[in-house]
Design a protein around this motif. Sequence first.
Motif, PDB file in Angstrom:
ATOM      1  N   THR A  16      -7.954 -20.711  16.552  1.00  0.00           N
ATOM      2  CA  THR A  16      -8.884 -19.617  16.272  1.00  0.00           C
ATOM      3  C   THR A  16      -9.851 -20.031  15.173  1.00  0.00           C
ATOM      4  N   ALA A  17     -10.858 -19.218  14.982  1.00  0.00           N
ATOM      5  CA  ALA A  17     -11.702 -19.351  13.801  1.00  0.00           C
ATOM      6  C   ALA A  17     -10.838 -19.009  12.589  1.00  0.00           C
ATOM      7  N   ALA A  18     -11.194 -19.545  11.461  1.00  0.00           N
ATOM      8  CA  ALA A  18     -10.463 -19.227  10.226  1.00  0.00           C
ATOM      9  C   ALA A  18     -10.835 -17.831   9.756  1.00  0.00           C
ATOM     10  N   ALA A  19      -9.890 -17.162   9.160  1.00  0.00           N
ATOM     11  CA  ALA A  19     -10.168 -15.865   8.541  1.00  0.00           C
ATOM     12  C   ALA A  19     -11.023 -16.123   7.300  1.00  0.00           C
ATOM     13  N   PRO A  20     -11.838 -15.154   6.896  1.00  0.00           N
ATOM     14  CA  PRO A  20     -12.607 -15.355   5.664  1.00  0.00           C
ATOM     15  C   PRO A  20     -11.666 -15.711   4.507  1.00  0.00           C
ATOM     16  N   GLY A  21     -11.890 -16.862   3.914  1.00  0.00           N
ATOM     17  CA  GLY A  21     -11.051 -17.315   2.821  1.00  0.00           C
ATOM     18  C   GLY A  21      -9.655 -17.720   3.242  1.00  0.00           C
ATOM     19  N   GLY A  22      -9.426 -17.863   4.550  1.00  0.00           N
ATOM     20  CA  GLY A  22      -8.079 -18.168   5.020  1.00  0.00           C
ATOM     21  C   GLY A  22      -8.049 -19.318   6.001  1.00  0.00           C
ATOM     22  N   ARG A  23      -6.983 -19.354   6.789  1.00  0.00           N
ATOM     23  CA  ARG A  23      -6.745 -20.439   7.731  1.00  0.00           C
ATOM     24  C   ARG A  23      -6.993 -19.994   9.163  1.00  0.00           C
ATOM     25  N   ALA A  24      -7.153 -21.014  10.007  1.00  0.00           N
ATOM     26  CA  ALA A  24      -7.189 -20.772  11.447  1.00  0.00           C
ATOM     27  C   ALA A  24      -5.757 -20.534  11.927  1.00  0.00           C
ATOM     28  N   LEU A  25      -5.621 -19.958  13.096  1.00  0.00           N
ATOM     29  CA  LEU A  25      -4.327 -19.742  13.735  1.00  0.00           C
ATOM     30  C   LEU A  25      -4.223 -20.653  14.950  1.00  0.00           C
TER      31      LEU A  25
END
Length: 189
Positions: free
Chosen positions: A10-19
């Motif tokens: 997946t795309a990364a969450a804002p300030g986070g990681r991809a899934l």
Amino acid sequence: MDMTAVRLTTAAAPGGRALLLRPWTSSDAAGLAELYRDPALRRRAAADVADEAGAARWVNEQRLGWQRGKRFAFAVVDTGAGGSGERLVGHAVLKNVTPGAPSAEVGYWTAAHARGRGVAPRALRALTDWAFAAFADRGLERLELLHQADNTASCRVAEKSRYAFTGTLPAAPPAFPLDGHLHVRERAA
């Protein structure tokens, strides 16, 4: 299709990681049974997962779906969860895939501990992109997303994932005790 080869990110969450989306494996049964202790998940999901044995049966059904080429179920995992390896955060599925048929259906759910983090929209977008690319040669042009009309969170997921609301479907008890919403996404030309 070789189920062990398909991995989606997946795309990364804002300030986070991809899934990571990957096929379910037998080693997921205990974690799946734990997630199904959530009453909200049991109320919305159709699977019969009451314990680890039920989870193992469900995972095996997903494996058979891949083998038959009709149902492609993915475990959605956070691969960096606390440095402890994979942590199950959801499920995404492409189902009712029939060669020559222009439409199929998508579904998803999110684990209680991961709700509100954008897991479902990110997983659904990754699944949608993969489905249209992987099954274009089979004539796939349209994906349908169905959910109970009272599930406002699923309406938000559909909207964020560019699935247009197309109407309300009447209840059809016992399988569908409540009215449902139909959202559709067409393959881009």
